[in-house]
Write a protein that holds these residues in place. Structure first.
Motif, PDB file in Angstrom:
ATOM      1  N   ASN A  29       0.794  -1.240  -0.046  1.00 61.81           N
ATOM      2  CA  ASN A  29      -0.056  -0.081  -0.016  1.00 61.81           C
ATOM      3  C   ASN A  29       0.805   1.145  -0.097  1.00 61.81           C
ATOM      4  OD1 ASN A  29       0.735   0.372   2.574  1.00 61.81           O
ATOM      5  ND2 ASN A  29      -0.954  -0.411   3.549  1.00 61.81           N
ATOM      6  N   CYS A  30       0.230   2.330   0.090  1.00 65.85           N
ATOM      7  CA  CYS A  30       0.902   3.468  -0.021  1.00 65.85           C
ATOM      8  C   CYS A  30       1.654   3.917   1.068  1.00 65.85           C
ATOM      9  CB  CYS A  30      -0.002   4.840  -0.131  1.00 65.85           C
ATOM     10  SG  CYS A  30      -1.377   5.063   1.390  1.00 65.85           S
ATOM     11  N   LYS A  31       1.767   3.076   2.172  1.00 65.52           N
ATOM     12  CA  LYS A  31       2.607   3.396   3.384  1.00 65.52           C
ATOM     13  C   LYS A  31       3.754   2.319   3.434  1.00 65.52           C
ATOM     14  CE  LYS A  31      -1.265   5.229   6.170  1.00 65.52           C
ATOM     15  NZ  LYS A  31      -2.119   5.023   7.180  1.00 65.52           N
ATOM     16  N   PHE A  52     -16.849  -4.527   1.872  1.00 66.90           N
ATOM     17  CA  PHE A  52     -16.017  -5.080   0.984  1.00 66.90           C
ATOM     18  C   PHE A  52     -14.584  -5.241   1.614  1.00 66.90           C
ATOM     19  CE2 PHE A  52     -19.217  -1.452  -0.430  1.00 66.90           C
ATOM     20  CZ  PHE A  52     -19.693  -2.354  -1.500  1.00 66.90           C
ATOM     21  N   THR A  53     -14.130  -6.123   0.891  1.00 64.18           N
ATOM     22  CA  THR A  53     -12.674  -6.621   1.301  1.00 64.18           C
ATOM     23  C   THR A  53     -11.922  -7.570   0.346  1.00 64.18           C
ATOM     24  OG1 THR A  53     -11.116  -7.226   3.398  1.00 64.18           O
ATOM     25  CG2 THR A  53     -13.157  -8.629   2.930  1.00 64.18           C
ATOM     26  N   SER A  54     -10.722  -7.766   0.451  1.00 66.19           N
ATOM     27  CA  SER A  54      -9.812  -8.521  -0.299  1.00 66.19           C
ATOM     28  C   SER A  54      -9.441  -7.932  -1.501  1.00 66.19           C
ATOM     29  CB  SER A  54     -10.611  -9.963  -0.564  1.00 66.19           C
ATOM     30  OG  SER A  54     -11.517  -9.677  -1.852  1.00 66.19           O
ATOM     31  N   TRP A  55      -9.573  -6.501  -1.744  1.00 65.03           N
ATOM     32  CA  TRP A  55      -8.863  -5.837  -2.776  1.00 65.03           C
ATOM     33  C   TRP A  55      -7.480  -5.732  -2.156  1.00 65.03           C
ATOM     34  CZ3 TRP A  55     -10.869  -3.610  -7.369  1.00 65.03           C
ATOM     35  CH2 TRP A  55     -12.147  -4.114  -7.559  1.00 65.03           C
ATOM     36  N   VAL A  56      -6.557  -5.791  -3.017  1.00 62.65           N
ATOM     37  CA  VAL A  56      -5.072  -5.476  -2.707  1.00 62.65           C
ATOM     38  C   VAL A  56      -4.914  -4.173  -2.325  1.00 62.65           C
ATOM     39  CG1 VAL A  56      -4.279  -7.237  -4.414  1.00 62.65           C
ATOM     40  CG2 VAL A  56      -4.575  -4.869  -5.180  1.00 62.65           C
ATOM     41  N   GLY A  57      -3.903  -3.961  -1.456  1.00 61.93           N
ATOM     42  CA  GLY A  57      -3.399  -2.735  -0.611  1.00 61.93           C
ATOM     43  C   GLY A  57      -3.118  -1.508  -1.663  1.00 61.93           C
ATOM     44  N   SER A  58      -2.711  -1.781  -2.961  1.00 60.58           N
ATOM     45  CA  SER A  58      -2.400  -0.834  -3.660  1.00 60.58           C
ATOM     46  C   SER A  58      -3.640  -0.082  -4.458  1.00 60.58           C
ATOM     47  CB  SER A  58      -1.349  -1.152  -5.013  1.00 60.58           C
ATOM     48  OG  SER A  58      -2.050  -2.222  -5.905  1.00 60.58           O
ATOM     49  N   THR A  59      -4.761  -0.768  -4.307  1.00 52.05           N
ATOM     50  CA  THR A  59      -6.116  -0.074  -4.820  1.00 52.05           C
ATOM     51  C   THR A  59      -6.620   0.991  -4.264  1.00 52.05           C
ATOM     52  OG1 THR A  59      -6.572  -2.523  -5.474  1.00 52.05           O
ATOM     53  CG2 THR A  59      -8.303  -0.911  -5.628  1.00 52.05           C
ATOM     54  N   TYR A  60      -7.110   2.052  -4.766  1.00 47.09           N
ATOM     55  CA  TYR A  60      -7.923   3.098  -4.199  1.00 47.09           C
ATOM     56  C   TYR A  60      -9.088   2.744  -4.065  1.00 47.09           C
ATOM     57  CZ  TYR A  60      -3.506   5.971  -5.728  1.00 47.09           C
ATOM     58  OH  TYR A  60      -2.261   6.483  -6.131  1.00 47.09           O
ATOM     59  N   GLU A  61      -9.625   3.413  -2.643  1.00 48.52           N
ATOM     60  CA  GLU A  61     -10.971   2.994  -2.202  1.00 48.52           C
ATOM     61  C   GLU A  61     -11.967   3.263  -3.203  1.00 48.52           C
ATOM     62  OE1 GLU A  61     -11.951   5.341   1.331  1.00 48.52           O
ATOM     63  OE2 GLU A  61     -10.271   4.525   2.353  1.00 48.52           O
ATOM     64  N   VAL A  62     -11.755   4.688  -4.146  1.00 52.37           N
ATOM     65  CA  VAL A  62     -12.525   4.943  -5.004  1.00 52.37           C
ATOM     66  C   VAL A  62     -12.788   3.894  -6.196  1.00 52.37           C
ATOM     67  CG1 VAL A  62     -11.201   6.420  -6.391  1.00 52.37           C
ATOM     68  CG2 VAL A  62     -13.653   6.912  -6.231  1.00 52.37           C
ATOM     69  N   ASN A  63     -11.792   3.287  -6.375  1.00 49.58           N
ATOM     70  CA  ASN A  63     -11.685   2.241  -7.474  1.00 49.58           C
ATOM     71  C   ASN A  63     -12.588   1.052  -6.976  1.00 49.58           C
ATOM     72  OD1 ASN A  63     -10.310   3.726  -9.211  1.00 49.58           O
ATOM     73  ND2 ASN A  63      -8.376   2.758  -8.814  1.00 49.58           N
ATOM     74  N   ILE A  64     -12.493   0.591  -5.831  1.00 51.55           N
ATOM     75  CA  ILE A  64     -13.120  -0.467  -5.008  1.00 51.55           C
ATOM     76  C   ILE A  64     -14.683  -0.109  -5.331  1.00 51.55           C
ATOM     77  CG2 ILE A  64     -13.614  -1.837  -3.217  1.00 51.55           C
ATOM     78  CD1 ILE A  64     -10.611  -1.268  -2.404  1.00 51.55           C
ATOM     79  N   ILE A  65     -15.100   0.996  -4.788  1.00 50.11           N
ATOM     80  CA  ILE A  65     -16.628   1.204  -4.796  1.00 50.11           C
ATOM     81  C   ILE A  65     -17.080   1.285  -6.267  1.00 50.11           C
ATOM     82  CG2 ILE A  65     -18.197   3.234  -4.392  1.00 50.11           C
ATOM     83  CD1 ILE A  65     -17.086   1.626  -1.836  1.00 50.11           C
ATOM     84  N   CYS A  66     -16.374   2.162  -7.081  1.00 50.67           N
ATOM     85  CA  CYS A  66     -16.981   2.210  -8.633  1.00 50.67           C
ATOM     86  C   CYS A  66     -16.836   1.137  -9.136  1.00 50.67           C
ATOM     87  CB  CYS A  66     -15.976   3.329  -9.285  1.00 50.67           C
ATOM     88  SG  CYS A  66     -16.154   5.007  -8.696  1.00 50.67           S
ATOM     89  N   ASN A  67     -16.169  -0.079  -8.899  1.00 54.52           N
ATOM     90  CA  ASN A  67     -16.102  -1.343  -9.441  1.00 54.52           C
ATOM     91  C   ASN A  67     -16.764  -2.402  -8.736  1.00 54.52           C
ATOM     92  OD1 ASN A  67     -14.456  -1.377 -11.822  1.00 54.52           O
ATOM     93  ND2 ASN A  67     -12.698  -0.473 -10.296  1.00 54.52           N
ATOM     94  N   SER A  68     -17.728  -2.019  -7.958  1.00 55.69           N
ATOM     95  CA  SER A  68     -18.820  -2.626  -7.122  1.00 55.69           C
ATOM     96  C   SER A  68     -20.182  -2.636  -7.896  1.00 55.69           C
ATOM     97  CB  SER A  68     -18.769  -2.344  -5.698  1.00 55.69           C
ATOM     98  OG  SER A  68     -19.315  -1.225  -5.511  1.00 55.69           O
ATOM     99  N   LEU A  69     -21.099  -3.166  -6.954  1.00 52.17           N
ATOM    100  CA  LEU A  69     -22.280  -3.120  -7.711  1.00 52.17           C
ATOM    101  C   LEU A  69     -23.101  -1.830  -7.196  1.00 52.17           C
ATOM    102  CD1 LEU A  69     -23.730  -6.683  -7.443  1.00 52.17           C
ATOM    103  CD2 LEU A  69     -23.433  -5.384  -9.440  1.00 52.17           C
ATOM    104  N   LEU A  70     -22.652  -1.285  -6.233  1.00 50.26           N
ATOM    105  CA  LEU A  70     -23.134   0.052  -5.593  1.00 50.26           C
ATOM    106  C   LEU A  70     -23.559   1.076  -6.665  1.00 50.26           C
ATOM    107  CD1 LEU A  70     -23.998   1.248  -3.102  1.00 50.26           C
ATOM    108  CD2 LEU A  70     -21.583   2.120  -2.841  1.00 50.26           C
TER     109      LEU A  70
END
Length: 145
Positions: A29-31, A52-70
């Motif tokens: 991740n970024c740290k 939502f979990t299991s996305w790799v640490g280098s993924t941005y939160e916004v990408n997770i949300i935008c690629n979900s069904l939400l």
């Protein structure tokens, strides 16, 4: 939390993991440590309603949300059954998510104003920030446990 028809608030945190055997770089991740991301959605009672979990640490939160069904569910108004719209003046206010400025502008994200605000917008920004701080405090408690 201060807004009568917001639906949920969204935030995330990194969960520390051991170095995976393969594809390790994606988990950094970024740290600089290995992690997966946990995104939580809470309701106005501060209860987690989706995780939502299991996305790799280098993924941005916004990408997770935008690629979900939400986004699809919100655009189709299927995620907010029973949450009423309300009217302020001539404007109909739809159910919304409270989010930080890094997320894209969508009709169902309630985001803060930028700089150089009049008194009314500054007031709105203050209360929106207070609501977002509440979910950050909830995540802080989660990290300590």
């Amino acid at each position: 939390m201060g807004f009568s028809n917001y639906v949920r608030a969204v935030d995330g945190t990194h969960i520390l993991i051991l170095c995976p055997a393969h594809a390790a770089q994606a988990f950094i991740n970024c740290k600089g440590y290995f992690s997966v991301i946990l995104i939580g959605i809470i309701n106005h009672h501060s209860h987690f309603i989706h995780i939502f979990t299991s996305w790799v640490g280098s993924t941005y939160e916004v990408n997770i949300i935008c690629n979900s069904l939400l986004p699809v569910l919100m655009e189709d108004r299927c995620y907010t059954p029973g949450v009423p719209n309300f009217i302020i003046g001539d404007a109909m206010i739809l159910p919304s998510f409270i989010e930080d400025p890094s997320y894209p502008f969508l009709s169902w994200w309630m985001k803060s104003y930028g700089l150089q605000l009049d008194r009314q917008k500054e007031h709105f920004k203050y209360y929106l920030r207070r609501c977002h701080m509440k979910i950050q405090c909830i995540f802080s408690c989660l990290r300590v446990c």
